[in-house]
Enzyme design. Structure first.
Site, PDB file in Angstrom:
ATOM      1  N   LYS A 107       6.246  -0.377  -6.526  1.00 39.86           N
ATOM      2  CA  LYS A 107       5.841  -1.050  -5.306  1.00 39.86           C
ATOM      3  C   LYS A 107       6.994  -0.920  -4.317  1.00 39.86           C
ATOM      4  O   LYS A 107       8.147  -1.208  -4.662  1.00 39.86           O
ATOM      5  CB  LYS A 107       5.562  -2.526  -5.577  1.00 39.86           C
ATOM      6  CG  LYS A 107       4.420  -2.790  -6.553  1.00 39.86           C
ATOM      7  CD  LYS A 107       3.086  -2.688  -5.860  1.00 39.86           C
ATOM      8  CE  LYS A 107       1.953  -3.124  -6.792  1.00 39.86           C
ATOM      9  NZ  LYS A 107       0.637  -3.078  -6.124  1.00 39.86           N
ATOM     10  N   ASP A 166       3.609   2.869  -4.454  1.00 38.31           N
ATOM     11  CA  ASP A 166       2.504   2.097  -3.894  1.00 38.31           C
ATOM     12  C   ASP A 166       3.025   1.314  -2.699  1.00 38.31           C
ATOM     13  O   ASP A 166       3.926   0.485  -2.834  1.00 38.31           O
ATOM     14  CB  ASP A 166       1.937   1.150  -4.956  1.00 38.31           C
ATOM     15  CG  ASP A 166       0.719   0.384  -4.459  1.00 38.31           C
ATOM     16  OD1 ASP A 166       0.266   0.636  -3.330  1.00 38.31           O
ATOM     17  OD2 ASP A 166       0.216  -0.477  -5.213  1.00 38.31           O
ATOM     18  N   GLU A 201       0.439   5.800  -2.823  1.00 41.15           N
ATOM     19  CA  GLU A 201      -0.750   4.955  -2.757  1.00 41.15           C
ATOM     20  C   GLU A 201      -0.743   4.076  -1.505  1.00 41.15           C
ATOM     21  O   GLU A 201       0.239   3.400  -1.211  1.00 41.15           O
ATOM     22  CB  GLU A 201      -0.828   4.082  -4.015  1.00 41.15           C
ATOM     23  CG  GLU A 201      -2.096   3.252  -4.099  1.00 41.15           C
ATOM     24  CD  GLU A 201      -2.205   2.492  -5.414  1.00 41.15           C
ATOM     25  OE1 GLU A 201      -3.110   1.639  -5.512  1.00 41.15           O
ATOM     26  OE2 GLU A 201      -1.388   2.728  -6.330  1.00 41.15           O
ATOM     27  N   ASP A 250      -6.554   2.807  -1.955  1.00 40.96           N
ATOM     28  CA  ASP A 250      -6.856   1.629  -2.763  1.00 40.96           C
ATOM     29  C   ASP A 250      -7.597   0.610  -1.912  1.00 40.96           C
ATOM     30  O   ASP A 250      -8.819   0.480  -1.986  1.00 40.96           O
ATOM     31  CB  ASP A 250      -5.542   1.059  -3.312  1.00 40.96           C
ATOM     32  CG  ASP A 250      -5.711  -0.215  -4.123  1.00 40.96           C
ATOM     33  OD1 ASP A 250      -6.843  -0.706  -4.267  1.00 40.96           O
ATOM     34  OD2 ASP A 250      -4.702  -0.740  -4.618  1.00 40.96           O
ATOM     35  N   LYS A 256     -10.767   0.085  -8.816  1.00 42.32           N
ATOM     36  CA  LYS A 256     -10.634  -1.242  -9.403  1.00 42.32           C
ATOM     37  C   LYS A 256     -12.014  -1.868  -9.528  1.00 42.32           C
ATOM     38  O   LYS A 256     -12.740  -1.987  -8.538  1.00 42.32           O
ATOM     39  CB  LYS A 256      -9.710  -2.113  -8.556  1.00 42.32           C
ATOM     40  CG  LYS A 256      -8.255  -1.663  -8.600  1.00 42.32           C
ATOM     41  CD  LYS A 256      -7.373  -2.518  -7.717  1.00 42.32           C
ATOM     42  CE  LYS A 256      -5.909  -2.051  -7.824  1.00 42.32           C
ATOM     43  NZ  LYS A 256      -5.039  -2.743  -6.844  1.00 42.32           N
TER      44      LYS A 256
END
Length: 375
Positions: free
Chosen positions: A171, A196, A221, A246, A270
């Site tokens: 992240k 991400d 991402e 995402d 997801k």
């Protein structure tokens, strides 16, 4: 199948240590577990995976619970369903939040699997028309929250690799420098790794991404804003590294935008964000048919959500290691009896009838405090 009763219980999941992503830091995570009971007495479990605040997508835990109680669950008693796909079509017609729909749809897959004496994993395979053997285990990766220092980040990566994870997701936010990421790659030059961004950057930051384009990250991402397909397309055109979307992806219209605009090359799928397993399968099939790669993302789930992710990630449609952690990764205490452990970079997929997990003594006691609501 007909749903005759339901109950929902909130658990305040306490993290072992604060988890930071984007502009948020979590120390606890409220998660509601939904139980649906059919006319035969079977009980299916689903998980409301929205966060407490709208800092991932606009949906929140409290709003999803309210909609389930007022707009979705009261309607179920008048309906009968022959397949999970029938239920998915009905639940989508309610136009409730995606993560509210997903919680109910997960429980339905658990119920249908139990009624037919197969695992959720096997039921998904049959729904795809596949007759080959199911995977007993899947390769998994881990997401590492934002760190203040490069040395701290490197130390955490090393810890997770020692635990057996095969893919690392970092992240990041704008305070992360090119120098910082170069140091990480120098320390782990051959490790499967991705970053991400959680929508923390703008197209004005394209030089940052161009400067890390040669660092051999598997993908970048969600670098830009939610729903910003056009600027993602502009950025992807200037990078060799794949962009993964995402927060942009909810339905087939979004997949088509990615395809037509060439806004990215990878989709993080997801279950909760797209409204359930049925939608996840349909969107994954559409994406892969048009050359996009798809993998299974995570939402800091309990053991209930983790088991669903494992079932989905084991499908032949997926090959890149998903964000599926071991039971002891995030929370001080989970709510299921089953323990999911990393062995040689993989986690076993439950293979008993239904979802393959059961509420532990602590969680079951909380469920027993609440009466079933008849529909």
């Amino acid at each position: 199948m007909q749903i005759v009763e339901y109950k929902m219980v909130q658990f305040l999941m306490r993290l072992k240590k604060p988890y930071r992503f984007a502009e948020s830091t979590y120390q606890t995570r409220p998660i509601n577990i939904l139980a649906l009971k059919d006319e035969l007495g079977n009980v299916g479990l689903g998980e409301v995976e929205a966060f407490q605040f709208p800092n991932y997508i606009d949906e929140t835990q409290s709003e999803c619970v309210r909609i389930l109680n007022t707009r979705i669950l009261p309607l179920l008693g008048s309906k009968k369903f022959d397949t999970p796909f029938e239920f998915s079509k009905f639940i989508d017609s309610t136009n409730g939040p995606y993560m509210a729909r997903a919680a109910a749809e997960m429980a339905i897959w658990d119920l249908f699997a139990k009624r037919n004496g197969v695992s959720v994993q096997k039921l998904i395979m049959l729904a795809l028309g596949r007759t080959d053997a199911v995977k007993p285990e899947v390769s998994v990766g881990v997401a590492i929250g934002i760190k203040d220092e490069t040395s701290e980040l490197i130390a955490e990566i090393r810890r997770q690799l020692e635990l057996g994870y095969t893919r690392i997701k970092l992240k990041i936010k704008p305070k992360y420098t090119v120098k910082m990421l170069k140091e990480v790659r120098t320390e782990f030059p051959n490790q499967l790794m991705m970053i991400d961004c959680n929508s923390q950057y703008g197209l004005k930051d394209k030089s940052f991404f161009q400067n890390i384009d040669g660092l051999n990250f598997a993908m970048i991402e969600q670098p830009l804003a939610k729903n910003d397909f056009r600027n993602h397309a502009k950025l992807q055109a200037q990078l060799n590294t794949d962009i993964c979307l995402d927060e942009n992806i909810f339905n087939s219209e979004d997949i088509w935008k990615v395809i037509n605009l060439q806004a990215g090359r990878v989709i993080n799928m997801k279950i909760a964000r797209v409204g359930g397993i049925s939608n996840a399968l349909a969107l994954t099939t559409l994406a892969e048919k048009h050359g996009l790669k798809v993998w299974c993302g995570g939402m800091l789930e309990t053991g209930v959500g983790r088991a669903f992710n494992l079932a989905l990630a084991s499908m032949p449609l997926f090959s890149f290691p998903g964000d599926i952690s071991a039971s002891d990764r995030y929370y001080e205490k989970d709510i299921v009896n089953e323990k999911f452990s990393i062995v040689n970079g993989k986690i076993r997929v439950p293979d008993t009838p239904g979802l393959g997990v059961s509420l532990n003594e602590f969680a079951q006691a909380k469920f027993n405090e609440i009466e079933w609501t008849k529909i």
